[in-house]
Design a protein around this motif. Sequence first.
Motif, short mmCIF file in Angstrom:
data_model
loop_
_atom_site.label_atom_id
_atom_site.label_comp_id
_atom_site.label_asym_id
_atom_site.label_seq_id
_atom_site.Cartn_x
_atom_site.Cartn_y
_atom_site.Cartn_z
N LEU A 145 30.11 48.06 47.75
CA LEU A 145 30.21 48.30 48.95
C LEU A 145 30.20 49.70 49.26
O LEU A 145 29.56 50.14 50.31
CB LEU A 145 31.82 47.78 49.53
N LYS A 146 30.43 50.66 48.56
CA LYS A 146 30.37 51.88 48.80
C LYS A 146 28.82 52.57 48.60
O LYS A 146 28.47 53.40 49.35
CB LYS A 146 31.01 53.04 47.53
N THR A 147 28.17 51.73 47.85
CA THR A 147 26.59 51.99 47.59
C THR A 147 26.04 51.69 48.94
O THR A 147 25.13 52.15 49.55
CB THR A 147 26.23 51.08 46.72
N VAL A 148 26.40 50.37 49.39
CA VAL A 148 25.87 49.97 50.92
C VAL A 148 26.20 51.03 51.87
O VAL A 148 25.38 51.47 52.79
CB VAL A 148 26.45 48.58 51.28
N ARG A 149 27.48 51.69 52.10
CA ARG A 149 27.90 52.80 53.01
C ARG A 149 26.84 53.85 52.67
O ARG A 149 26.50 54.26 53.76
CB ARG A 149 29.14 53.03 52.74
N LYS A 150 26.60 54.31 51.61
CA LYS A 150 25.96 55.44 51.33
C LYS A 150 24.49 55.43 51.87
O LYS A 150 23.96 56.19 52.35
CB LYS A 150 25.98 55.84 49.84
N LEU A 151 24.05 54.29 51.30
CA LEU A 151 22.54 53.76 51.81
C LEU A 151 22.31 53.81 53.41
O LEU A 151 21.06 54.14 53.97
CB LEU A 151 21.88 52.74 50.92
N TRP A 152 23.41 53.41 53.86
CA TRP A 152 23.24 53.22 55.76
C TRP A 152 23.80 54.53 56.33
O TRP A 152 24.04 54.07 57.53
CB TRP A 152 23.79 51.81 55.98
N LYS A 153 24.43 55.66 55.65
CA LYS A 153 25.20 56.33 56.22
C LYS A 153 24.80 57.10 57.50
O LYS A 153 25.19 57.60 58.38
CB LYS A 153 25.73 57.56 55.26
N ASP A 154 23.24 57.12 57.54
CA ASP A 154 22.49 58.26 58.34
C ASP A 154 22.03 57.16 59.60
O ASP A 154 21.71 57.73 60.83
CB ASP A 154 21.46 58.74 57.86
N THR A 155 21.98 55.72 59.33
CA THR A 155 21.59 55.03 60.35
C THR A 155 22.50 53.89 60.96
O THR A 155 22.10 52.87 61.73
CB THR A 155 20.53 54.24 59.91
N ALA A 156 23.81 53.81 60.49
CA ALA A 156 24.86 52.79 60.63
C ALA A 156 26.10 53.39 60.46
O ALA A 156 26.45 54.50 59.83
CB ALA A 156 24.66 51.42 59.93
N ARG A 157 27.21 52.65 60.76
CA ARG A 157 28.81 52.87 60.70
C ARG A 157 29.29 51.68 60.13
O ARG A 157 29.20 50.55 60.86
CB ARG A 157 29.19 53.57 61.92
N ILE A 158 30.02 51.53 59.25
CA ILE A 158 30.46 50.35 58.67
C ILE A 158 32.01 50.48 58.58
O ILE A 158 32.57 51.41 58.21
CB ILE A 158 29.97 50.05 57.05
N PHE A 159 32.89 49.33 59.11
CA PHE A 159 34.19 49.22 58.86
C PHE A 159 34.44 48.05 58.22
O PHE A 159 33.83 46.75 58.42
CB PHE A 159 34.85 48.97 60.40
N PHE A 160 35.41 48.04 57.30
CA PHE A 160 35.84 46.85 56.44
C PHE A 160 37.36 46.88 56.19
O PHE A 160 37.76 47.68 55.30
CB PHE A 160 35.08 46.96 55.06
N GLY A 161 38.08 46.69 57.18
CA GLY A 161 39.50 46.91 57.17
C GLY A 161 40.25 45.60 57.66
O GLY A 161 39.68 44.53 57.42
N ARG A 162 41.64 45.81 58.36
CA ARG A 162 42.33 44.74 58.56
C ARG A 162 41.54 43.98 59.96
O ARG A 162 41.23 44.63 60.82
CB ARG A 162 43.55 45.19 59.24
N SER A 163 41.44 42.89 59.71
CA SER A 163 40.55 41.96 60.54
C SER A 163 41.37 41.85 62.17
O SER A 163 40.65 41.71 63.11
CB SER A 163 40.41 40.44 60.03
#
Length: 249
Positions: free
Chosen positions: A53-71
């Motif tokens: 998941l950290k890899t996904v965040r890194k690859l998208w860090k310049d073109t997206a924002r990802i949240f994965f927390g309490r629903s």
Amino acid sequence: MPKSKRQKLVSLTKVAKKTKEQKGAMIKDLQENCEKWKYCWLFQVGAMRNTHLKTVRKLWKDTARIFFGRSAVMAKALGTTPEEEHRLGIHKLAKQIQGQVGVLFTDSEPDEVLEWFADFQQPDFARAGNNASRTVILPEGPVMRHHSDPPEPFPHNEEPQLRKLGLSTWMNKGVPSLHNPHTLCEKGKPLTSEQAQLLKLIGEKMVVFRVALISRWCAVTGDVVQIEGQQLPDEPATAGDESEDGMDE
């Protein structure tokens, strides 16, 4: 009579709870990103591993924002009713935020996002409780590790561990070996902790980390589109890969 300090119970799994301020900061962050980006995607993760998941965040860090927390916190931030929604129509997506799901904000066009996540798949080791994806039979002779190419036998000092995990090994010229073929696991049957550990030791990967896109909200129209054919198999919950509230980068 005062209580003895020796009687105090200490939880070995105690985790510090998020404060109201931290949850408020996450809600504010989600709402600010909701205003910033053109699309909001809801996604689910198969064979959850924080490393991937950290890899996904890194690859998208310049073109997206990802949240994965309490629903519950993420749903509250976006608003689950027309009266509470932060932007037009997003309550239809927020109502689907249940269980272990994440949110991705981006301006990338849908076709590009769908194609990228369809291609991003990372094989990994199965865990206890996963169903074996194939039958694995260890042949008679030296017990081999497949981490290298070509495979190499286990060193002599790991023979006690192999026996502890259920293999009837013997030492043949200093190499842990089997007198007869050993069925390590059978396709479709749940893995025990010993089987999962053995599969990891020999280098057999049986699960695939991937991100399944569930639905997409568009800021221009306020519409929510469901993504078909993205169902994931159930996987046993594992405490080591649970994301914390507001885990985003």
